[in-house]
Design an enzyme around this catalytic site. Sequence first.
Site, PDB file in Angstrom:
ATOM      1  NE  ARG A 238     -56.424 -63.634 -37.134  1.00 37.42           N
ATOM      2  CZ  ARG A 238     -55.902 -64.343 -38.126  1.00 37.42           C
ATOM      3  NH1 ARG A 238     -55.380 -63.720 -39.179  1.00 37.42           N
ATOM      4  NH2 ARG A 238     -55.892 -65.661 -38.088  1.00 37.42           N
ATOM      5  CD  GLU A 267     -61.236 -59.730 -41.363  1.00 40.82           C
ATOM      6  OE1 GLU A 267     -61.371 -60.977 -41.464  1.00 40.82           O
ATOM      7  OE2 GLU A 267     -60.141 -59.162 -41.419  1.00 40.82           O
ATOM      8  CG  HIS A 286     -58.634 -62.259 -43.648  1.00 39.23           C
ATOM      9  ND1 HIS A 286     -59.067 -62.135 -42.346  1.00 39.23           N
ATOM     10  CD2 HIS A 286     -57.496 -62.994 -43.580  1.00 39.23           C
ATOM     11  CE1 HIS A 286     -58.227 -62.766 -41.536  1.00 39.23           C
ATOM     12  NE2 HIS A 286     -57.266 -63.301 -42.280  1.00 39.23           N
TER      13      HIS A 286
END
Length: 325
Positions: A238, A267, A286
């Site tokens: 993360r 993000e 991601h």
Amino acid sequence: MKPKIYITRKLPEQIIKGLSRNYDVRMWDQEDIPVPREVLIEEMKEVEGLLCLLTEQIDESLIEQAPNLKIIANMAVGHNNIDVQSATKRGIMVTNTPGVLTETTADLTFGLLLATARRMMEAEDYLRSGKWETWSPMQLTGQDVHGATLGIIGLGRIGEALAKRAKGFDMNLVYFNRNRKYEQEKELGIEYQPLEKLLQISDFVCVMLPLTAETAYMIGKEQLELMKGTAVLINTARGGIIDEKALYQALENREIWAAGLDVFEEEPVPLDHPLLTLPNVVTLPHIGSASIATRMKMATLAVQNLVDGLSGDTPRNLVLLNKSK
């Protein structure tokens, strides 16, 4: 009247086709665009079940506007996008999708480690931009992976799977975890080290932790200064666990050799983010769990958690308050 469900992103038809028999299902009709906050607020007013992604911030103010809500099914392992404490106070279940993405994420993590160590993305750009004119002894040289020391911060399911892959490269394995895992130490041939020592001796450091109040900015200026000048830092866990400003400075000043990042604090990461300007950073959007099979399994599990909760059963993947941030 059928219980109302809202799904915050368009999912494949085969995943949700059976839901409409027993539930009034509404779904955001875009696959690549997150549901706008104002739409989500309106939808939450009547729903009993919510299936969401990491892109949705299910905070206290949103939960307060959902008087009928019984369960929030997150299509992810992490749940830092959900205020679990506020949900639990109101008797709302929160679930996640662990297990099904372990191997896929470990694959991506080791792939990112290899790509960063051997400068693969930089080399591809070098070729495609027409810079490759000859072979030279030290051209685009990287760091060896075989025989190097890998430090894993967080020896959960994915950390263990990563260690198994590293063994195939004859890497020396060390780990730091909140609780020591004696059985895994024997099975994997991995050695426990305090965080400071791990950072000092590792050639590669992989962050494999959930984002919690305790792990936020766990890797900052002080920790980066402990690392070798030839070390590579990998994060597929993360954003927010690593202090990105401190990381930028360490990379810019060549205090560490490179970083591979699949996650960012914000993000999608802004295109003017300083880390994106550095040649010794490999970045991905991601995609740790992004295989077709795994994403389908995640969606199926999230739907099953949702149905179990609304049917009065205890979902298999219930997030307990003491595991949240």
